[in-house]
Design an enzyme around this catalytic site. Structure first.
Site, PDB file in Angstrom:
ATOM      1  N   ARG A  16      -8.084  10.222 -27.593  1.00 56.65           N
ATOM      2  CA  ARG A  16      -9.034  10.525 -28.676  1.00 56.65           C
ATOM      3  C   ARG A  16     -10.105  11.503 -28.196  1.00 56.65           C
ATOM      4  NH1 ARG A  16      -8.812   4.736 -29.310  1.00 56.65           N
ATOM      5  NH2 ARG A  16      -7.390   4.165 -31.008  1.00 56.65           N
ATOM      6  N   ARG A 155      -2.983  21.199 -29.574  1.00 52.39           N
ATOM      7  CA  ARG A 155      -3.471  20.055 -30.354  1.00 52.39           C
ATOM      8  C   ARG A 155      -2.327  19.346 -31.079  1.00 52.39           C
ATOM      9  NH1 ARG A 155      -3.789  16.586 -33.508  1.00 52.39           N
ATOM     10  NH2 ARG A 155      -5.617  15.749 -34.602  1.00 52.39           N
ATOM     11  N   LYS A 166       1.585   4.829 -28.242  1.00 46.64           N
ATOM     12  CA  LYS A 166       1.821   3.799 -29.262  1.00 46.64           C
ATOM     13  C   LYS A 166       3.138   3.073 -29.005  1.00 46.64           C
ATOM     14  CE  LYS A 166      -1.086   5.818 -32.852  1.00 46.64           C
ATOM     15  NZ  LYS A 166      -1.201   6.334 -34.228  1.00 46.64           N
ATOM     16  N   ASN A 192      -3.430   6.537 -39.719  1.00 45.54           N
ATOM     17  CA  ASN A 192      -4.692   5.823 -39.926  1.00 45.54           C
ATOM     18  C   ASN A 192      -5.552   6.708 -40.829  1.00 45.54           C
ATOM     19  OD1 ASN A 192      -7.334   4.725 -39.748  1.00 45.54           O
ATOM     20  ND2 ASN A 192      -6.841   3.773 -37.770  1.00 45.54           N
ATOM     21  N   GLU A 196      -8.328   9.787 -40.079  1.00 47.84           N
ATOM     22  CA  GLU A 196      -8.089  11.150 -40.553  1.00 47.84           C
ATOM     23  C   GLU A 196      -9.265  11.648 -41.388  1.00 47.84           C
ATOM     24  OE1 GLU A 196      -4.372  11.298 -42.583  1.00 47.84           O
ATOM     25  OE2 GLU A 196      -3.221  10.629 -40.840  1.00 47.84           O
ATOM     26  N   THR A 243       1.257  17.387 -36.660  1.00 50.47           N
ATOM     27  CA  THR A 243       1.130  16.442 -35.549  1.00 50.47           C
ATOM     28  C   THR A 243       1.956  15.193 -35.832  1.00 50.47           C
ATOM     29  OG1 THR A 243      -1.112  17.230 -35.058  1.00 50.47           O
ATOM     30  CG2 THR A 243      -0.475  15.108 -34.137  1.00 50.47           C
ATOM     31  N   GLU A 247       5.085  13.561 -33.715  1.00 46.97           N
ATOM     32  CA  GLU A 247       5.140  12.157 -33.316  1.00 46.97           C
ATOM     33  C   GLU A 247       6.423  11.502 -33.809  1.00 46.97           C
ATOM     34  OE1 GLU A 247       1.584   9.798 -33.924  1.00 46.97           O
ATOM     35  OE2 GLU A 247       0.360  11.603 -33.997  1.00 46.97           O
TER      36      GLU A 247
END
Length: 267
Positions: A16, A155, A166, A192, A196, A243, A247
């Site tokens: 984060r 990023r 995760k 989440n 966001e 992103t 993932e």
């Protein structure tokens, strides 16, 4: 975060913090790009006569940059993904033996073509100070474009570390979702909405703070270099969705690099 220590890279708190720092880089890079015209010739295929090259001036400049950076080991780092992976060069500096952090196929997850497409077609027209050409600044435009593209790419592809973290924290859930090919379930597990929304709100504040001359901040005409809402839109419409794609693509293949006995524990 130390890439020689995998446990620090897969710590969600460290991830984060790294993502927040990347926000600053992207905001500043977009602000720098906003001082130039849209310069469409930079992005037009074969607009300039470049020997033995088929592509835009930006493509050529980006390739030259990546060749140089590859020789100083940039693309050995686990968090760097080149736009031209098949044309980079071997490092001149001795290689670094990074410990294994991501799955063996991680380098195959590469959405840089999508990044370049949305950057050129969607972002550049919105952040450029004016439409049209400035012949004297074509080199500066391409140089700043490269800064933006590399920052955005890092990023977005950092999503692999988010996904791996995760996965490691809840193998039971992800093994079941992956075995079912449950893309919707995987997306729900990594999303989440509250976080966001905080990112979007924070970017507006950063755009307001970084894009205005401090001496003019409280004037009636603060003259922002770039509209903060555009920066927020870049994240909302492109960076965050891509992103998530990274993932999901990473997680869908995660069992390729998992021990069968480990998978069997969750059957």
């Amino acid at each position: 975060m130390d890439f020689m220590k995998p446990e620090t890279v897969l710590d969600l708190n460290n991830i984060r913090q790294a993502l927040v720092r990347m926000e600053d880089t992207i905001v500043f890079d977009l602000i720098e790009r906003s001082q130039f015209y849209s310069s469409p010739s930079v992005y037009e295929r074969n607009k300039f006569n470049i020997p033995d090259f088929d592509g835009s001036f930006l493509d050529w400049a980006l390739l030259q940059m990546e060749k140089a950076h590859s020789q100083i080991r940039r693309y050995e780092a686990p968090d760097e993904i080149p736009f031209f992976p098949n044309q980079i060069l071997k490092p001149i500096l001795p290689s670094i033996n990074y410990p294994k952090i991501l799955a063996k196929y991680a380098a195959d997850i590469n959405v840089n073509d999508d990044i370049k497409k949305f950057y050129v077609n969607e972002i550049v027209p919105q952040i450029s100070c004016k439409d049209g050409e400035q012949q004297e600044n074509l080199g500066s435009v391409s140089t700043q474009d490269i800064e933006c593209l590399q920052a955005i790419s890092r990023r977005i592809h950092f999503g692999k570390f988010v996904a791996e973290s995760k996965y490691q924290n809840d193998k039971g859930l992800y093994i079941k979702l992956i075995q079912k090919g449950d893309i919707a379930g995987i997306e729900a597990s990594i999303t989440n909405s509250a976080v966001e929304q905080k990112i979007i709100e924070r970017l507006v504040i950063k755009g307001q703070s970084y894009g205005v001359d401090p001496s003019l901040r409280y004037s009636q005409n603060p003259q922002s270099k770039i509209q903060p809402e555009i920066i927020a839109k870049v994240y909302k419409d492109w960076i965050i969705p891509l992103t998530k794609k990274v993932e999901i693509d990473y997680l869908l293949r995660r069992l390729e690099d998992e021990d069968e006995d480990e998978i069997a524990k969750y059957q």
